[in-house]
Design a protein around this motif. Structure first.
Motif, PDB file in Angstrom:
ATOM      1  N   THR A 155       0.830  -1.197   0.000  1.00 58.80           N
ATOM      2  CA  THR A 155       0.000   0.000   0.000  1.00 58.80           C
ATOM      3  C   THR A 155       0.867   1.252   0.000  1.00 58.80           C
ATOM      4  OG1 THR A 155      -1.703  -1.175   1.222  1.00 58.80           O
ATOM      5  CG2 THR A 155      -1.830   1.209   1.211  1.00 58.80           C
ATOM      6  N   ASP A 183       0.981   3.950  -3.051  1.00 65.20           N
ATOM      7  CA  ASP A 183       0.765   5.376  -2.832  1.00 65.20           C
ATOM      8  C   ASP A 183       1.935   6.194  -3.366  1.00 65.20           C
ATOM      9  OD1 ASP A 183      -1.636   4.822  -1.635  1.00 65.20           O
ATOM     10  OD2 ASP A 183      -0.871   5.029   0.425  1.00 65.20           O
ATOM     11  N   THR A 193       1.841   8.738  -6.616  1.00 67.50           N
ATOM     12  CA  THR A 193       2.237  10.136  -6.471  1.00 67.50           C
ATOM     13  C   THR A 193       3.330  10.496  -7.467  1.00 67.50           C
ATOM     14  OG1 THR A 193       1.667  10.077  -4.131  1.00 67.50           O
ATOM     15  CG2 THR A 193       3.120  11.850  -4.854  1.00 67.50           C
TER      16      THR A 193
END
Length: 64
Positions: free
Chosen positions: A4, A8, A12
């Motif tokens: 996770t 992320d 980004t």
């Protein structure tokens, strides 16, 4: 949990890359259109030659 965090961070990074790319393309495209005669193909020619040249220059700089 670790996947996770990676998802992320990678999401980004991709979003940031495309945002910066969009700003560069929009700025150079607008400048080419404003500085060169807009009723000719020269803005497109300049834009088509400038961006690949900048990419190749950046690649050469990274490999040093």
């Amino acid at each position: 949990m670790a996947s996770t965090i990676f998802a992320d961070a990678s999401g980004t990074a991709v979003a940031l890359y495309y945002a910066v790319q969009g700003v560069i393309v929009a700025t150079l495209g607008t400048l080419a259109t404003l500085l060169l005669p807009g009723d000719t193909v020269w803005p497109l020619v300049a834009f088509g030659l400038l961006l690949p040249s900048l990419s190749l220059g950046g690649l050469v700089m990274l490999r040093r």
